[in-house]
Design a protein around this motif. Structure first.
Motif, PDB file in Angstrom:
ATOM      1  N   ARG A  86     -26.854  -4.028  13.966  1.00 46.58           N
ATOM      2  CA  ARG A  86     -27.356  -5.213  13.469  1.00 46.58           C
ATOM      3  C   ARG A  86     -26.180  -6.129  13.514  1.00 46.58           C
ATOM      4  NH1 ARG A  86     -30.339  -4.456   8.177  1.00 46.58           N
ATOM      5  NH2 ARG A  86     -30.989  -6.518   8.500  1.00 46.58           N
ATOM      6  N   PRO A  87     -26.118  -7.287  14.234  1.00 49.66           N
ATOM      7  CA  PRO A  87     -25.157  -8.322  14.219  1.00 49.66           C
ATOM      8  C   PRO A  87     -25.195  -9.060  12.892  1.00 49.66           C
ATOM      9  CG  PRO A  87     -26.663  -8.859  15.939  1.00 49.66           C
ATOM     10  CD  PRO A  87     -27.191  -7.418  15.302  1.00 49.66           C
ATOM     11  N   THR A  88     -24.649 -10.146  12.749  1.00 50.97           N
ATOM     12  CA  THR A  88     -24.666 -11.233  11.626  1.00 50.97           C
ATOM     13  C   THR A  88     -25.363 -12.405  12.418  1.00 50.97           C
ATOM     14  OG1 THR A  88     -22.578 -12.566  11.925  1.00 50.97           O
ATOM     15  CG2 THR A  88     -22.419 -10.420  10.781  1.00 50.97           C
ATOM     16  N   PRO A  89     -25.768 -13.366  11.574  1.00 46.72           N
ATOM     17  CA  PRO A  89     -26.258 -14.638  12.344  1.00 46.72           C
ATOM     18  C   PRO A  89     -25.112 -15.274  13.333  1.00 46.72           C
ATOM     19  CG  PRO A  89     -26.901 -14.569   9.920  1.00 46.72           C
ATOM     20  CD  PRO A  89     -26.009 -13.400  10.258  1.00 46.72           C
ATOM     21  N   LEU A  90     -23.677 -14.813  13.058  1.00 49.85           N
ATOM     22  CA  LEU A  90     -22.792 -15.355  13.654  1.00 49.85           C
ATOM     23  C   LEU A  90     -22.198 -14.466  14.710  1.00 49.85           C
ATOM     24  CD1 LEU A  90     -20.880 -17.231  10.733  1.00 49.85           C
ATOM     25  CD2 LEU A  90     -22.511 -18.449  12.631  1.00 49.85           C
ATOM     26  N   GLY A  91     -22.902 -13.572  14.842  1.00 50.79           N
ATOM     27  CA  GLY A  91     -22.331 -12.486  15.942  1.00 50.79           C
ATOM     28  C   GLY A  91     -21.985 -11.233  15.171  1.00 50.79           C
ATOM     29  N   TRP A  92     -21.257 -10.397  16.059  1.00 47.12           N
ATOM     30  CA  TRP A  92     -20.815  -8.834  15.876  1.00 47.12           C
ATOM     31  C   TRP A  92     -19.626  -8.983  14.624  1.00 47.12           C
ATOM     32  CZ3 TRP A  92     -24.272  -5.619  16.858  1.00 47.12           C
ATOM     33  CH2 TRP A  92     -25.145  -5.707  17.998  1.00 47.12           C
ATOM     34  N   ALA A  93     -20.000  -8.340  13.574  1.00 50.35           N
ATOM     35  CA  ALA A  93     -18.630  -8.436  12.639  1.00 50.35           C
ATOM     36  C   ALA A  93     -17.666  -7.746  12.769  1.00 50.35           C
ATOM     37  CB  ALA A  93     -19.355  -8.058  11.192  1.00 50.35           C
ATOM     38  N   ARG A  94     -17.025  -7.865  13.866  1.00 54.14           N
ATOM     39  CA  ARG A  94     -15.602  -7.187  14.047  1.00 54.14           C
ATOM     40  C   ARG A  94     -14.631  -7.853  14.620  1.00 54.14           C
ATOM     41  NH1 ARG A  94     -13.537  -8.048  18.637  1.00 54.14           N
ATOM     42  NH2 ARG A  94     -14.491  -8.695  20.595  1.00 54.14           N
ATOM     43  N   LEU A  95     -13.479  -7.568  14.239  1.00 58.39           N
ATOM     44  CA  LEU A  95     -12.006  -8.043  14.388  1.00 58.39           C
ATOM     45  C   LEU A  95     -11.086  -7.405  15.154  1.00 58.39           C
ATOM     46  CD1 LEU A  95     -11.251  -8.948  10.245  1.00 58.39           C
ATOM     47  CD2 LEU A  95     -11.857 -10.617  12.305  1.00 58.39           C
ATOM     48  N   ASP A  96     -10.343  -8.256  15.763  1.00 51.07           N
ATOM     49  CA  ASP A  96      -9.438  -7.395  16.851  1.00 51.07           C
ATOM     50  C   ASP A  96      -8.279  -6.635  15.738  1.00 51.07           C
ATOM     51  OD1 ASP A  96     -10.678  -8.047  18.920  1.00 51.07           O
ATOM     52  OD2 ASP A  96      -9.485 -10.302  18.926  1.00 51.07           O
ATOM     53  N   HIS A  97      -7.848  -7.119  14.638  1.00 50.33           N
ATOM     54  CA  HIS A  97      -7.146  -6.344  13.896  1.00 50.33           C
ATOM     55  C   HIS A  97      -7.663  -6.504  12.146  1.00 50.33           C
ATOM     56  CE1 HIS A  97      -3.509  -6.665  11.305  1.00 50.33           C
ATOM     57  NE2 HIS A  97      -3.407  -5.355  11.654  1.00 50.33           N
ATOM     58  N   TRP A  98      -7.510  -5.320  11.693  1.00 49.42           N
ATOM     59  CA  TRP A  98      -8.192  -5.331  10.315  1.00 49.42           C
ATOM     60  C   TRP A  98      -6.788  -5.013   9.401  1.00 49.42           C
ATOM     61  CZ3 TRP A  98     -13.425  -5.809   9.347  1.00 49.42           C
ATOM     62  CH2 TRP A  98     -14.005  -5.716  10.456  1.00 49.42           C
ATOM     63  N   CYS A  99      -7.241  -5.484   8.229  1.00 52.50           N
ATOM     64  CA  CYS A  99      -6.138  -5.450   7.154  1.00 52.50           C
ATOM     65  C   CYS A  99      -6.939  -4.669   6.129  1.00 52.50           C
ATOM     66  CB  CYS A  99      -5.562  -6.623   6.408  1.00 52.50           C
ATOM     67  SG  CYS A  99      -4.840  -7.454   7.886  1.00 52.50           S
ATOM     68  N   LEU A 100      -6.654  -3.592   5.562  1.00 54.18           N
ATOM     69  CA  LEU A 100      -7.604  -2.570   4.567  1.00 54.18           C
ATOM     70  C   LEU A 100      -6.551  -2.253   3.172  1.00 54.18           C
ATOM     71  CD1 LEU A 100      -9.799   0.343   5.578  1.00 54.18           C
ATOM     72  CD2 LEU A 100      -7.557   0.835   4.319  1.00 54.18           C
ATOM     73  N   TRP A 101      -7.271  -2.158   2.252  1.00 52.98           N
ATOM     74  CA  TRP A 101      -6.664  -1.909   0.991  1.00 52.98           C
ATOM     75  C   TRP A 101      -7.387  -0.718   0.527  1.00 52.98           C
ATOM     76  CZ3 TRP A 101      -8.830  -2.042  -4.097  1.00 52.98           C
ATOM     77  CH2 TRP A 101      -7.975  -1.723  -5.001  1.00 52.98           C
ATOM     78  N   VAL A 102      -6.672   0.190   0.099  1.00 56.48           N
ATOM     79  CA  VAL A 102      -7.514   1.342  -0.855  1.00 56.48           C
ATOM     80  C   VAL A 102      -6.773   1.493  -2.108  1.00 56.48           C
ATOM     81  CG1 VAL A 102      -7.882   4.000  -0.648  1.00 56.48           C
ATOM     82  CG2 VAL A 102      -7.420   2.621   1.411  1.00 56.48           C
ATOM     83  N   GLU A 103      -7.991   1.464  -3.070  1.00 52.82           N
ATOM     84  CA  GLU A 103      -7.487   1.647  -4.543  1.00 52.82           C
ATOM     85  C   GLU A 103      -6.616   2.799  -4.928  1.00 52.82           C
ATOM     86  OE1 GLU A 103     -10.876   1.753  -7.148  1.00 52.82           O
ATOM     87  OE2 GLU A 103      -9.796   2.277  -8.976  1.00 52.82           O
ATOM     88  N   PRO A 104      -5.290   2.476  -5.327  1.00 55.31           N
ATOM     89  CA  PRO A 104      -4.367   3.571  -5.564  1.00 55.31           C
ATOM     90  C   PRO A 104      -4.705   4.443  -6.579  1.00 55.31           C
ATOM     91  CG  PRO A 104      -3.630   1.608  -6.316  1.00 55.31           C
ATOM     92  CD  PRO A 104      -4.971   1.186  -5.802  1.00 55.31           C
ATOM     93  N   ALA A 105      -4.113   5.714  -6.473  1.00 57.21           N
ATOM     94  CA  ALA A 105      -4.590   6.914  -7.461  1.00 57.21           C
ATOM     95  C   ALA A 105      -3.678   6.592  -8.676  1.00 57.21           C
ATOM     96  CB  ALA A 105      -4.273   8.135  -6.737  1.00 57.21           C
ATOM     97  N   ALA A 106      -4.238   7.164  -9.938  1.00 58.37           N
ATOM     98  CA  ALA A 106      -3.550   6.985 -11.145  1.00 58.37           C
ATOM     99  C   ALA A 106      -2.430   8.055 -10.935  1.00 58.37           C
ATOM    100  CB  ALA A 106      -4.229   7.420 -12.250  1.00 58.37           C
ATOM    101  N   SER A 107      -1.143   7.624 -11.328  1.00 55.26           N
ATOM    102  CA  SER A 107       0.137   8.343 -11.093  1.00 55.26           C
ATOM    103  C   SER A 107       0.285   9.431 -12.095  1.00 55.26           C
ATOM    104  CB  SER A 107       1.444   7.624 -11.001  1.00 55.26           C
ATOM    105  OG  SER A 107       1.469   6.795 -12.355  1.00 55.26           O
ATOM    106  N   ASP A 108      -0.395   9.323 -13.306  1.00 58.65           N
ATOM    107  CA  ASP A 108      -0.372  10.314 -14.156  1.00 58.65           C
ATOM    108  C   ASP A 108      -1.588  10.294 -15.267  1.00 58.65           C
ATOM    109  OD1 ASP A 108       0.312   8.232 -15.943  1.00 58.65           O
ATOM    110  OD2 ASP A 108       2.335   8.682 -16.183  1.00 58.65           O
ATOM    111  N   GLY A 109      -1.550  11.108 -16.111  1.00 56.74           N
ATOM    112  CA  GLY A 109      -2.713  11.516 -17.113  1.00 56.74           C
ATOM    113  C   GLY A 109      -3.838  12.258 -16.177  1.00 56.74           C
ATOM    114  N   PRO A 110      -5.035  12.481 -17.128  1.00 55.25           N
ATOM    115  CA  PRO A 110      -5.832  13.413 -16.798  1.00 55.25           C
ATOM    116  C   PRO A 110      -6.608  13.270 -15.302  1.00 55.25           C
ATOM    117  CG  PRO A 110      -6.543  12.339 -18.477  1.00 55.25           C
ATOM    118  CD  PRO A 110      -5.310  11.877 -18.460  1.00 55.25           C
TER     119      PRO A 110
END
Ligand SMILES: [Zn+2]
Length: 250
Positions: free
Chosen positions: A64-88
């Protein structure tokens, strides 16, 4: 495996090949969003699928496209939630992150995706979060381990407004690593523009997963992606300027 050295006689050729290679064009920067606003006149982020010619070996007719066309980019920037560095939680967080990164690697082989440390620089944000229960048409609630949520935005990066998809990808913690990886592979497919489901359980984008988690993109997944990225798109292009004083949120 042992490393083999290159015979001396080959060196001049290698040097020449190096000199002749075209300069690698710099990847576009992932700039922090200074502000964002919903794209005007968008009632719903996705509209009806399009018909496909008979005999296509992909599932483009289910996207399914959006009303403005296909939701795609030539280059993506992506962020991933980091893992806790210590603790349980650190060990479980790290397992989750490893599974996400394995799924991301599959998409990075096919698409230009830059991982960023600043969520405001990303169009795709992956969160370690159980998706809220969803109510289906019959009124029953349904739990899932992954969800991708699309917004169509105009984003101010570096002073100019650009039309962008923004996707929040929620992936549950606490699943087995392979299940997390298969969930992430599927939800990232939505994030990168595959807003629809295949009818074949062997595809990463299957509506109904099979008994075995799908950890690789199938030939049909790849064919659908190739088709999608050949379509023209207004995303990533400059958005028309709004009058002064229009609402915008960071
Ligand atoms: Zn899905």
């Amino acid at each position: 495996m042992t490393r083999r050295s290159v015979p001396v006689a080959w060196w001049p050729l290698l040097l020449l090949a190096g000199l002749a290679a075209p300069a690698r064009s710099a990847e576009p920067a992932c700039l922090t969003a200074l502000a964002s606003r919903p794209a005007p006149a968008i009632q719903t982020p996705l509209v009806a699928p399009i018909a496909a010619p008979a005999g296509t070996d992909d599932y483009r007719d289910r996207l399914r496209p959006t009303p403005l066309g296909w939701a795609r980019l030539d280059h993506w920037c992506l962020w991933v939630e980091p893992a806790a560095s210590d603790g349980p939680a650190a060990l479980w967080d790290q397992r989750w992150l490893t599974a996400i990164e394995a799924a991301l690697t599959r998409w990075q082989k096919l698409l230009p995706i830059t991982r960023v440390a600043d969520p405001a620089a990303a169009q795709v944000r992956v969160l370690r979060q159980r998706p809220p229960l969803m109510r289906d048409a019959s009124g029953r609630t349904r739990a899932s381990h992954g969800r991708a949520l699309l917004e169509v935005l105009e984003v101010n990066r570096g002073g100019s407004w650009v039309l962008e998809p923004r996707v929040q990808v929620l992936i549950s913690p606490g699943q087995r690593p392979q299940a997390t990886e298969a969930t992430a592979l599927h939800e990232l497919g939505h994030a990168f523009g595959l807003w629809g489901h295949s009818d074949d359980a062997a595809d990463a984008m299957a509506a109904v997963p099979g008994a075995q988690p799908v950890l690789e993109l199938s030939p049909r997944d790849r064919a659908t992606l190739r088709w999608l990225y050949r379509q023209p798109s207004r995303f990533g292009q400059p958005a028309p300027a709004l009058p002064e004083g229009s609402a915008a949120s960071p």
